[in-house]
Design an enzyme around this catalytic site. Sequence first.
Site, PDB file in Angstrom:
ATOM      1  N   GLN A 261    -129.774   9.813  45.972  1.00 48.21           N
ATOM      2  CA  GLN A 261    -131.218   9.498  44.949  1.00 48.21           C
ATOM      3  C   GLN A 261    -131.322  10.378  43.954  1.00 48.21           C
ATOM      4  O   GLN A 261    -130.138  10.655  43.554  1.00 48.21           O
ATOM      5  CB  GLN A 261    -132.478   9.256  45.881  1.00 48.21           C
ATOM      6  CG  GLN A 261    -132.875   8.295  46.806  1.00 48.21           C
ATOM      7  CD  GLN A 261    -132.052   8.624  48.221  1.00 48.21           C
ATOM      8  OE1 GLN A 261    -131.970  10.037  48.703  1.00 48.21           O
ATOM      9  NE2 GLN A 261    -131.626   7.856  48.814  1.00 48.21           N
TER      10      GLN A 261
ATOM     11  N   GLY B 134    -124.600   7.338  39.193  1.00 44.89           N
ATOM     12  CA  GLY B 134    -123.154   7.047  39.235  1.00 44.89           C
ATOM     13  C   GLY B 134    -122.601   8.280  39.857  1.00 44.89           C
ATOM     14  O   GLY B 134    -121.443   8.582  39.552  1.00 44.89           O
ATOM     15  N   LYS B 135    -123.458   8.824  40.763  1.00 49.40           N
ATOM     16  CA  LYS B 135    -122.855  10.140  41.496  1.00 49.40           C
ATOM     17  C   LYS B 135    -121.685   9.870  42.294  1.00 49.40           C
ATOM     18  O   LYS B 135    -120.739  10.564  42.255  1.00 49.40           O
ATOM     19  CB  LYS B 135    -123.857  10.567  42.341  1.00 49.40           C
ATOM     20  CG  LYS B 135    -125.383  11.085  41.402  1.00 49.40           C
ATOM     21  CD  LYS B 135    -126.403  11.609  42.705  1.00 49.40           C
ATOM     22  CE  LYS B 135    -127.038  10.460  43.402  1.00 49.40           C
ATOM     23  NZ  LYS B 135    -127.735   9.465  42.752  1.00 49.40           N
TER      24      LYS B 135
ATOM     25  N   ARG C  29    -132.533  -3.440  38.219  1.00 47.31           N
ATOM     26  CA  ARG C  29    -133.136  -2.074  37.918  1.00 47.31           C
ATOM     27  C   ARG C  29    -133.807  -2.242  36.432  1.00 47.31           C
ATOM     28  O   ARG C  29    -133.461  -2.905  35.682  1.00 47.31           O
ATOM     29  CB  ARG C  29    -131.927  -1.048  37.495  1.00 47.31           C
ATOM     30  CG  ARG C  29    -131.109  -0.676  38.929  1.00 47.31           C
ATOM     31  CD  ARG C  29    -130.082   0.389  38.915  1.00 47.31           C
ATOM     32  NE  ARG C  29    -129.376   0.375  40.024  1.00 47.31           N
ATOM     33  CZ  ARG C  29    -128.149   0.641  40.356  1.00 47.31           C
ATOM     34  NH1 ARG C  29    -127.448   0.707  39.182  1.00 47.31           N
ATOM     35  NH2 ARG C  29    -127.582   0.561  41.439  1.00 47.31           N
TER      36      ARG C  29
ATOM     37  N   GLY D 156    -116.208   3.868  31.298  1.00 43.03           N
ATOM     38  CA  GLY D 156    -115.718   2.939  31.692  1.00 43.03           C
ATOM     39  C   GLY D 156    -115.942   2.544  33.074  1.00 43.03           C
ATOM     40  O   GLY D 156    -116.156   3.573  33.826  1.00 43.03           O
TER      41      GLY D 156
ATOM     42  N   GLY E  84    -132.098   8.354  40.400  1.00 43.57           N
ATOM     43  CA  GLY E  84    -131.258   7.578  41.083  1.00 43.57           C
ATOM     44  C   GLY E  84    -130.295   6.828  40.511  1.00 43.57           C
ATOM     45  O   GLY E  84    -130.684   6.284  39.330  1.00 43.57           O
ATOM     46  N   ASP E  85    -129.215   6.306  41.257  1.00 42.98           N
ATOM     47  CA  ASP E  85    -128.105   5.215  40.386  1.00 42.98           C
ATOM     48  C   ASP E  85    -127.593   5.759  39.347  1.00 42.98           C
ATOM     49  O   ASP E  85    -127.540   4.961  38.392  1.00 42.98           O
ATOM     50  CB  ASP E  85    -128.929   4.135  40.023  1.00 42.98           C
ATOM     51  CG  ASP E  85    -129.773   3.445  41.303  1.00 42.98           C
ATOM     52  OD1 ASP E  85    -129.271   3.479  42.649  1.00 42.98           O
ATOM     53  OD2 ASP E  85    -130.967   2.945  41.247  1.00 42.98           O
TER      54      ASP E  85
ATOM     55  N   GLY F 115    -127.030   4.013  47.829  1.00 43.73           N
ATOM     56  CA  GLY F 115    -125.805   3.094  47.609  1.00 43.73           C
ATOM     57  C   GLY F 115    -124.917   3.566  46.449  1.00 43.73           C
ATOM     58  O   GLY F 115    -125.167   3.615  45.374  1.00 43.73           O
ATOM     59  N   HIS F 116    -124.036   4.446  46.961  1.00 44.26           N
ATOM     60  CA  HIS F 116    -123.052   4.910  46.155  1.00 44.26           C
ATOM     61  C   HIS F 116    -121.743   3.811  45.733  1.00 44.26           C
ATOM     62  O   HIS F 116    -120.850   3.861  46.747  1.00 44.26           O
ATOM     63  CB  HIS F 116    -122.654   6.373  46.563  1.00 44.26           C
ATOM     64  CG  HIS F 116    -123.504   7.310  46.574  1.00 44.26           C
ATOM     65  ND1 HIS F 116    -123.379   8.539  47.121  1.00 44.26           N
ATOM     66  CD2 HIS F 116    -124.717   7.168  46.117  1.00 44.26           C
ATOM     67  CE1 HIS F 116    -124.833   9.114  46.999  1.00 44.26           C
ATOM     68  NE2 HIS F 116    -125.388   8.529  46.087  1.00 44.26           N
ATOM     69  N   THR F 117    -121.684   3.555  44.742  1.00 41.62           N
ATOM     70  CA  THR F 117    -120.777   2.566  44.316  1.00 41.62           C
ATOM     71  C   THR F 117    -119.282   3.215  43.739  1.00 41.62           C
ATOM     72  O   THR F 117    -119.509   3.918  42.748  1.00 41.62           O
ATOM     73  CB  THR F 117    -121.272   1.574  43.365  1.00 41.62           C
ATOM     74  OG1 THR F 117    -122.484   0.991  43.784  1.00 41.62           O
ATOM     75  CG2 THR F 117    -120.066   0.158  43.118  1.00 41.62           C
TER      76      THR F 117
ATOM     77  N   SER G 142    -118.395   9.683  31.430  1.00 39.48           N
ATOM     78  CA  SER G 142    -117.638   8.389  31.991  1.00 39.48           C
ATOM     79  C   SER G 142    -117.717   7.280  31.062  1.00 39.48           C
ATOM     80  O   SER G 142    -118.881   7.113  30.387  1.00 39.48           O
ATOM     81  CB  SER G 142    -117.871   7.824  33.457  1.00 39.48           C
ATOM     82  OG  SER G 142    -119.117   6.810  33.352  1.00 39.48           O
TER      83      SER G 142
ATOM     84  N   ARG H  28    -131.806  -5.622  44.201  1.00 41.63           N
ATOM     85  CA  ARG H  28    -133.055  -5.685  42.897  1.00 41.63           C
ATOM     86  C   ARG H  28    -132.431  -5.329  41.507  1.00 41.63           C
ATOM     87  O   ARG H  28    -131.686  -4.332  41.171  1.00 41.63           O
ATOM     88  CB  ARG H  28    -133.968  -4.655  43.293  1.00 41.63           C
ATOM     89  CG  ARG H  28    -134.795  -5.239  44.636  1.00 41.63           C
ATOM     90  CD  ARG H  28    -136.044  -4.080  44.929  1.00 41.63           C
ATOM     91  NE  ARG H  28    -135.682  -2.863  45.139  1.00 41.63           N
ATOM     92  CZ  ARG H  28    -136.471  -1.955  45.775  1.00 41.63           C
ATOM     93  NH1 ARG H  28    -137.747  -2.098  45.525  1.00 41.63           N
ATOM     94  NH2 ARG H  28    -136.072  -0.716  46.055  1.00 41.63           N
TER      95      ARG H  28
ATOM     96  N   ASP I  49    -120.299   3.996  27.533  1.00 39.29           N
ATOM     97  CA  ASP I  49    -119.794   2.774  27.071  1.00 39.29           C
ATOM     98  C   ASP I  49    -120.778   1.633  26.917  1.00 39.29           C
ATOM     99  O   ASP I  49    -120.879   1.039  25.957  1.00 39.29           O
ATOM    100  CB  ASP I  49    -118.293   2.086  27.706  1.00 39.29           C
ATOM    101  CG  ASP I  49    -118.728   2.078  29.178  1.00 39.29           C
ATOM    102  OD1 ASP I  49    -119.298   3.027  29.637  1.00 39.29           O
ATOM    103  OD2 ASP I  49    -118.702   1.044  29.697  1.00 39.29           O
TER     104      ASP I  49
HETATM  105  P1  IMP Z   1    -137.552   4.669  50.044  1.00 46.70           P
HETATM  106  O1  IMP Z   1    -136.348   5.602  49.876  1.00 46.70           O
HETATM  107  O2  IMP Z   1    -136.743   3.319  50.688  1.00 46.70           O
HETATM  108  O3  IMP Z   1    -138.446   4.977  51.073  1.00 46.70           O
HETATM  109  O4  IMP Z   1    -137.786   4.172  48.740  1.00 46.70           O
HETATM  110  C1  IMP Z   1    -138.682   4.995  47.914  1.00 46.70           C
HETATM  111  C2  IMP Z   1    -138.347   4.931  46.514  1.00 46.70           C
HETATM  112  O5  IMP Z   1    -137.099   5.374  46.035  1.00 46.70           O
HETATM  113  C3  IMP Z   1    -138.202   3.347  46.057  1.00 46.70           C
HETATM  114  O6  IMP Z   1    -138.846   3.363  44.535  1.00 46.70           O
HETATM  115  C4  IMP Z   1    -136.774   3.131  46.069  1.00 46.70           C
HETATM  116  O7  IMP Z   1    -136.589   2.138  45.147  1.00 46.70           O
HETATM  117  C5  IMP Z   1    -136.259   4.411  45.436  1.00 46.70           C
HETATM  118  N1  IMP Z   1    -134.871   4.820  46.112  1.00 46.70           N
HETATM  119  C6  IMP Z   1    -134.618   4.957  47.174  1.00 46.70           C
HETATM  120  N2  IMP Z   1    -133.194   5.367  47.257  1.00 46.70           N
HETATM  121  C7  IMP Z   1    -132.841   4.818  46.229  1.00 46.70           C
HETATM  122  C8  IMP Z   1    -131.440   5.113  45.566  1.00 46.70           C
HETATM  123  O8  IMP Z   1    -130.401   5.582  46.123  1.00 46.70           O
HETATM  124  N3  IMP Z   1    -131.197   4.735  44.104  1.00 46.70           N
HETATM  125  C9  IMP Z   1    -132.499   4.695  43.507  1.00 46.70           C
HETATM  126  N4  IMP Z   1    -133.687   4.337  43.814  1.00 46.70           N
HETATM  127  C10 IMP Z   1    -133.813   4.632  45.203  1.00 46.70           C
END
Ligand code: IMP
Length: 430
Positions: free
Chosen positions: A225, A16-17, A306, A416, A13-14, A41-43, A414, A304, A334
Amino acid sequence: MANNVVVVGAQWGDEGKGRIIDLLTPSVDAVVRYQGGANAGHTVVIGDAKTILHLVPSGVLHADCLCIIGNGVVLDADVLIDEIEGLHSQGYLKNPKMLAISKSAHLVMPYHRQIDQLRETKLGSARIGTTGRGIGPTYEDKAARRGIRFGEMIDPEIFKKRLEQILPEKNKLIEILGGHPVDMSTLLTEGEGWRKRLAHHAADASLILNRYIKDGKKILFEGAQGTLLDIDHGTYPYVTSSNTVAGEACCGSGVGPTVIDDVLGVVKAYTTRVGEGPFPTEDDGKVGETLQTRGKEFGATTGRKRRCGWFDATILKHAARVNGLTMVAITKLDVLTTIDPVRICTGYKLDGATIDYIPSSDEELRRCEPVYEDMKGWKEDISGVRKFENLPKATQAYINRLQEIAGIPISIISVGYERSSHIMMRDPFA
Ligand code: IMP
């Protein structure tokens, strides 16, 4: 040329989708989210404005794009209402018809959030590190056939009947876990608010999508994710509770697999993970710290920090296999500038043998030690580069090596933060 493309995260996850989807959206008629919930959380950064999307598909920043929340998503109505208000205040989603929510999507109820958080506290050091958004308990109830669907919520009589069936058992569980039972009348009042604000978005998403497909319109399926958080193909039990792989694009939206033309996997040029669980290439030292600060690696949903480490090609190969990737987008290249050498993990040492796949057992993955290949780093600022051949030779060599290991063509890089800071090698929709 593709009409229907799935975009998935190829790490934890994260990746940069959101940003890649935002780039591709001008070419499509609809973007559909098909799994996960407000844990995502898509930024997306446009000029000075940063928009974080949790539930609304990233296509919303383009007025002509229909945004669909599919049946596979678990919907937190409070988060969605806040998000829609935030989008309105930024001038987006002026036409409410451009957001359609599947009536079959399951609701995240306040008791789900509470159960998620209470369970994590009880687990102590064995916790999963969830986002506390009630995702796991909602999918549990969906599978157990005691969930409440969006379409049920918008009918007050059905909503009440479903709650009468479900709530007593939920409250017993909450008591066992040491929490506060949830009051029926409070939920009914909350339901009224949700209905007022969201009912007009209710739709049969599968019908709309299949009509679009028949008319030859272009659709982007937006994964949330990443592959290693998939409930089946991820690093179980440290995963989320949905299938995050490309196959879920079909189940979670109501289209058949034969309509998917391409699957684009998104990877960061290094690796990050939030929450607990094994992470073979994690770097606790200077490199990890540099990647964390320079890459601004904080969770978009929970804030949190990463965990950070080197690029792991074993993960990309795994993602290529279980998603059927046909192309790859590399983000945040970059961030690696000035780090020398740049390391790529090409496999693991496990109990004396070298392997080039991710073992399915948590215990085995914990024993894996990464095998690295070192590549020369680069010092030049690459954020203004828009053509691959203008990248420094060492950067080109790094990208070429990743492409070679993965065996899949690279489509976007990407370089930048800005919307325009990327190199387009092959546009899937062009
Ligand atoms: P849950 O999806 O809230 O049940 O979390 C389960 C696991 O997935 C945990 O390690 C979360 O940090 C991780 N997780 C859930 N959604 C995301 C995301 O969008 N990005 C990164 N990690 C995620």
